[in-house]
Enzyme design. Structure first.
Site, short mmCIF file in Angstrom:
data_model
loop_
_atom_site.label_atom_id
_atom_site.label_comp_id
_atom_site.label_asym_id
_atom_site.label_seq_id
_atom_site.Cartn_x
_atom_site.Cartn_y
_atom_site.Cartn_z
N GLU A 51 15.94 42.29 -11.75
CA GLU A 51 14.65 42.75 -11.25
C GLU A 51 14.56 44.27 -11.45
OE1 GLU A 51 12.15 42.97 -7.04
OE2 GLU A 51 13.95 41.73 -7.17
N ASP A 62 9.56 48.67 0.78
CA ASP A 62 10.86 49.27 0.46
C ASP A 62 11.45 50.05 1.62
OD1 ASP A 62 10.48 48.24 -2.05
OD2 ASP A 62 9.83 50.12 -2.95
#
Length: 257
Positions: A51, A62
């Site tokens: 990824e 995140d």
């Protein structure tokens, strides 16, 4: 069946645990020039797919480690245009998966983005801030390509919605294993294992658990109820600190769980 699902399914049939490392494009001492080196390294370590993150200024999913990686990439002027140009020069034996928030793709132009993405080894696309109900912004454009739009399922997703999300999904199911952002040192709620087992029972494609995976014990526990893991912050941090052997050992060991 598209390439991403076929490749991952073959690995499962071969008795492997799927390990998908996450890296931030451009977060390397050589910027994007180091991307092919990192991809080859992870491929050789036994990654099932890789990824690749696109740095964004407002990365709502995140945690601190990946946020910092994004800041380092942005400081090197690495954006989605530069990433796609670089990926068009790279060859791999395993599929790549792009993880990008929708804004950079929208600014690029969704159709142009998909057109340019098809010239790369990318076989999957993750857009964490694109709701399922808005998938028509992207899915119709991907329909006649070999690129899968990966669906995310959260820990709080009701069972009926899990069924809906699993139905006709492509690539793999990204099962978010915590309520919150990415990061290491997570203590998983015991309910996660029943949640994953149910999701796996409803899915015809691989199910991978992500967010917070940072040790082999966690991989073993997840492997009992799904097909493998996505590992981000642990790998991003280790690579940033020059601990490549640590990363290689983790990926190799996890794939054999």
């Amino acid at each position: 069946m598209k390439t991403l699902t076929r490749h991952l399914t073959q690995k499962i049939e071969n008795g492997e645990t799927l390990v998908v490392p996450y890296i931030m494009a451009g977060d390397h001492e050589n910027g994007l020039d180091g991307l092919d080196e990192t991809i080859e390294f992870l491929q050789n370590a036994g990654a099932g797919a890789i990824e690749i993150g696109v740095a964004f200024s407002d990365p709502v999913a995140d945690g601190p480690i990946i946020q910092d990686a994004g800041i380092r990439a942005l400081a090197k002027q690495v954006g989605v245009f530069q990433i796609l140009k670089k990926l068009q020069t790279i060859e791999t034996k395993i599929p790549l998966v792009i993880m990008s928030y929708f804004n950079p793709i929208y600014n690029y132009g969704v159709e142009k983005f998909v057109e340019d993405l098809q010239k790369t080894p990318v076989k999957g696309l993750i857009i964490p801030d694109l709701p399922f109900e808005h998938r028509d912004y992207v899915e119709p454009i991907l329909e006649n390509t070999d690129i899968s739009l990966v669906r995310l399922v959260s820990l709080t997703t009701p069972k009926e919605r899990q069924k809906t999300l699993a139905h006709d999904a492509q690539g793999f199911i990204y099962a978010v294993a915590v309520n919150g952002t990415t990061g290491v040192g997570r203590n998983y709620n015991e309910n996660i294992y029943g949640h994953l087992a149910y999701l796996k029972s409803e899915s015809k494609i691989p199910v991978l658990a992500g967010f917070g995976v940072s040790n082999i014990e966690q991989v073993k526990n997840f492997r009992k109820v799904c097909d493998g893991v996505i590992v981000g912050s642990f790998i991003v941090n280790a690579l940033h600190n020059g601990e490549k052997e640590k990363v290689a050992e983790f990926v190799k060991s996890a794939a054999k769980v």
